[in-house]
Design a protein around this motif. Structure first.
Motif, PDB file in Angstrom:
ATOM      1  N   HIS A 153       0.823  -1.215   0.000  1.00  0.00           N
ATOM      2  CA  HIS A 153       0.000   0.000   0.000  1.00  0.00           C
ATOM      3  C   HIS A 153       0.857   1.265   0.000  1.00  0.00           C
ATOM      4  O   HIS A 153       0.322   2.368  -0.067  1.00  0.00           O
ATOM      5  CB  HIS A 153      -0.925   0.002   1.220  1.00  0.00           C
ATOM      6  N   ARG A 154       2.168   1.096   0.043  1.00  0.00           N
ATOM      7  CA  ARG A 154       3.054   2.259   0.080  1.00  0.00           C
ATOM      8  C   ARG A 154       3.317   2.853  -1.302  1.00  0.00           C
ATOM      9  O   ARG A 154       3.949   3.892  -1.419  1.00  0.00           O
ATOM     10  CB  ARG A 154       4.395   1.875   0.717  1.00  0.00           C
ATOM     11  N   PHE A 155       2.864   2.170  -2.351  1.00  0.00           N
ATOM     12  CA  PHE A 155       3.045   2.719  -3.699  1.00  0.00           C
ATOM     13  C   PHE A 155       1.826   2.395  -4.552  1.00  0.00           C
ATOM     14  O   PHE A 155       1.078   1.464  -4.250  1.00  0.00           O
ATOM     15  CB  PHE A 155       4.338   2.208  -4.348  1.00  0.00           C
ATOM     16  N   GLU A 156       1.638   3.191  -5.596  1.00  0.00           N
ATOM     17  CA  GLU A 156       0.455   3.079  -6.451  1.00  0.00           C
ATOM     18  C   GLU A 156       0.833   2.513  -7.826  1.00  0.00           C
ATOM     19  O   GLU A 156       1.917   2.797  -8.346  1.00  0.00           O
ATOM     20  CB  GLU A 156      -0.184   4.459  -6.626  1.00  0.00           C
ATOM     21  N   ILE A 157      -0.057   1.716  -8.376  1.00  0.00           N
ATOM     22  CA  ILE A 157       0.066   1.240  -9.750  1.00  0.00           C
ATOM     23  C   ILE A 157      -1.251   1.578 -10.447  1.00  0.00           C
ATOM     24  O   ILE A 157      -2.276   0.934 -10.221  1.00  0.00           O
ATOM     25  CB  ILE A 157       0.357  -0.282  -9.808  1.00  0.00           C
ATOM     26  N   ALA A 158      -1.223   2.609 -11.277  1.00  0.00           N
ATOM     27  CA  ALA A 158      -2.437   3.125 -11.908  1.00  0.00           C
ATOM     28  C   ALA A 158      -2.805   2.312 -13.148  1.00  0.00           C
ATOM     29  O   ALA A 158      -1.947   1.648 -13.751  1.00  0.00           O
ATOM     30  CB  ALA A 158      -2.216   4.586 -12.299  1.00  0.00           C
ATOM     31  N   PRO A 159      -4.078   2.358 -13.559  1.00  0.00           N
ATOM     32  CA  PRO A 159      -4.447   1.734 -14.831  1.00  0.00           C
ATOM     33  C   PRO A 159      -3.596   2.290 -15.977  1.00  0.00           C
ATOM     34  O   PRO A 159      -3.290   3.484 -16.024  1.00  0.00           O
ATOM     35  CB  PRO A 159      -5.918   2.126 -14.998  1.00  0.00           C
ATOM     36  N   ALA A 160      -3.201   1.414 -16.882  1.00  0.00           N
ATOM     37  CA  ALA A 160      -2.409   1.758 -18.071  1.00  0.00           C
ATOM     38  C   ALA A 160      -1.031   2.313 -17.729  1.00  0.00           C
ATOM     39  O   ALA A 160      -0.427   3.001 -18.545  1.00  0.00           O
ATOM     40  CB  ALA A 160      -3.164   2.736 -18.971  1.00  0.00           C
ATOM     41  N   SER A 161      -0.528   1.982 -16.546  1.00  0.00           N
ATOM     42  CA  SER A 161       0.819   2.440 -16.175  1.00  0.00           C
ATOM     43  C   SER A 161       1.864   1.386 -16.541  1.00  0.00           C
ATOM     44  O   SER A 161       1.550   0.209 -16.717  1.00  0.00           O
ATOM     45  CB  SER A 161       0.899   2.741 -14.679  1.00  0.00           C
ATOM     46  N   ILE A 162       3.111   1.851 -16.641  1.00  0.00           N
ATOM     47  CA  ILE A 162       4.245   0.990 -16.973  1.00  0.00           C
ATOM     48  C   ILE A 162       5.227   1.008 -15.810  1.00  0.00           C
ATOM     49  O   ILE A 162       5.623   2.082 -15.336  1.00  0.00           O
ATOM     50  CB  ILE A 162       4.976   1.483 -18.235  1.00  0.00           C
ATOM     51  N   SER A 163       5.616  -0.171 -15.343  1.00  0.00           N
ATOM     52  CA  SER A 163       6.690  -0.310 -14.365  1.00  0.00           C
ATOM     53  C   SER A 163       7.745  -1.220 -14.979  1.00  0.00           C
ATOM     54  O   SER A 163       7.410  -2.155 -15.713  1.00  0.00           O
ATOM     55  CB  SER A 163       6.171  -0.889 -13.049  1.00  0.00           C
ATOM     56  N   ALA A 164       9.005  -0.936 -14.695  1.00  0.00           N
ATOM     57  CA  ALA A 164      10.094  -1.680 -15.349  1.00  0.00           C
ATOM     58  C   ALA A 164      10.960  -2.385 -14.321  1.00  0.00           C
ATOM     59  O   ALA A 164      11.321  -1.811 -13.289  1.00  0.00           O
ATOM     60  CB  ALA A 164      10.949  -0.735 -16.186  1.00  0.00           C
ATOM     61  N   ASN A 180       5.162   2.945 -12.213  1.00  0.00           N
ATOM     62  CA  ASN A 180       3.924   3.682 -12.354  1.00  0.00           C
ATOM     63  C   ASN A 180       4.022   4.854 -13.338  1.00  0.00           C
ATOM     64  O   ASN A 180       3.469   5.926 -13.109  1.00  0.00           O
ATOM     65  CB  ASN A 180       3.462   4.187 -10.976  1.00  0.00           C
ATOM     66  N   GLU A 181       4.726   4.633 -14.456  1.00  0.00           N
ATOM     67  CA  GLU A 181       4.754   5.661 -15.499  1.00  0.00           C
ATOM     68  C   GLU A 181       3.416   5.667 -16.222  1.00  0.00           C
ATOM     69  O   GLU A 181       2.978   4.633 -16.747  1.00  0.00           O
ATOM     70  CB  GLU A 181       5.873   5.381 -16.505  1.00  0.00           C
ATOM     71  N   THR A 182       2.771   6.808 -16.255  1.00  0.00           N
ATOM     72  CA  THR A 182       1.516   6.915 -16.982  1.00  0.00           C
ATOM     73  C   THR A 182       1.732   7.733 -18.247  1.00  0.00           C
ATOM     74  O   THR A 182       2.563   8.639 -18.285  1.00  0.00           O
ATOM     75  CB  THR A 182       0.410   7.549 -16.124  1.00  0.00           C
ATOM     76  N   VAL A 183       0.976   7.386 -19.282  1.00  0.00           N
ATOM     77  CA  VAL A 183       1.124   8.014 -20.591  1.00  0.00           C
ATOM     78  C   VAL A 183      -0.133   8.843 -20.863  1.00  0.00           C
ATOM     79  O   VAL A 183      -1.244   8.314 -20.780  1.00  0.00           O
ATOM     80  CB  VAL A 183       1.295   6.951 -21.690  1.00  0.00           C
ATOM     81  N   PRO A 184      -0.010  10.133 -21.180  1.00  0.00           N
ATOM     82  CA  PRO A 184      -1.206  10.927 -21.472  1.00  0.00           C
ATOM     83  C   PRO A 184      -2.008  10.313 -22.618  1.00  0.00           C
ATOM     84  O   PRO A 184      -1.454   9.959 -23.647  1.00  0.00           O
ATOM     85  CB  PRO A 184      -0.634  12.299 -21.880  1.00  0.00           C
TER      86      PRO A 184
END
Length: 199
Positions: free
Chosen positions: A169-180, A194-198
């Motif tokens: 719960h200490r970090f977020e993973i949003a819909p359509a996000s990229i983690s590497a 949690n990189e999100t793309v506009p």
């Protein structure tokens, strides 16, 4: 030689934030999710992706489809990165779960709690990590994109960050996000989260 994994949470659907969908069938992307998937495809085009794997759930396959089309590769359905099995909670609203002591325990004690009739977080983590290790061995020195689900990504990241599952719960993973994640024989590290793309 390391393998780079781009862990992509499926794009938005109309039940995000209101329903614990889990493995419930028929959950498909909404209009926003379709825009997000197209933006993801454009963003990922420059990554030199050698393989694309996706959870079998409709929302994940729909997210992977424009990526596959843009890159000219097959989106392989992969049970190893399937959503957590939430058992009897599948399809319930979050409002209806509020006040359930088992639900509170699940959220407070992810390292040891179990869903009713489904998986524990630890089992889902072991399943996903085993599948990524199999893919690592097959794709040494390459980049692999994996479209999966928020808690599955959190479990993989927690492993590589050295966090107990109670810490997700200490970090977020949003819909359509990229983690590497860069992974090698016997180890790995998180390269981005949690990189999100506009859209």
């Amino acid at each position: 030689m390391s393998t780079t994994f781009l862990l992509i949470r499926h794009a938005a659907h109309d039940r995000v934030g209101s329903t614990l969908c889990g493995r419930m069938p028929g959950v498909t992307l909404g209009e926003e999710g379709r825009r997000q998937s197209a933006a993801l495809a454009a963003r990922l085009e420059r990554e030199g992706i050698a393989a694309l794997h996706t959870s079998p759930m409709e929302r994940a396959r729909e997210t992977a489809a424009p990526v596959a089309a843009r890159l000219g590769i097959e989106a392989r359905v992969n049970e190893g990165v399937m959503e957590i099995d939430f058992g009897a909670w599948t399809g319930r609203s979050f409002a209806s779960l509020d006040g359930d002591p088992d639900w509170a325990r699940w959220n407070e004690e992810r390292a040891t709690a179990r869903t009713p009739g489904g998986e524990s977080m630890a089992e889902a983590q072991s399943r996903a990590l085993a599948e990524l290790e199999r893919l690592r061995a097959r794709h040494a020195g390459e980049t692999v994109a994996v479209v999966t689900h928020g808690d599955v990504i959190k479990a993989v990241l927690a492993h590589h960050l050295g966090l107990r599952l109670n810490g997700i719960h200490r970090f977020e993973i949003a819909p359509a996000s990229i983690s590497a994640v860069a992974a090698w024989d016997g180890g790995g590290k998180v390269m981005g989260m949690n990189e999100t793309v506009p859209a």
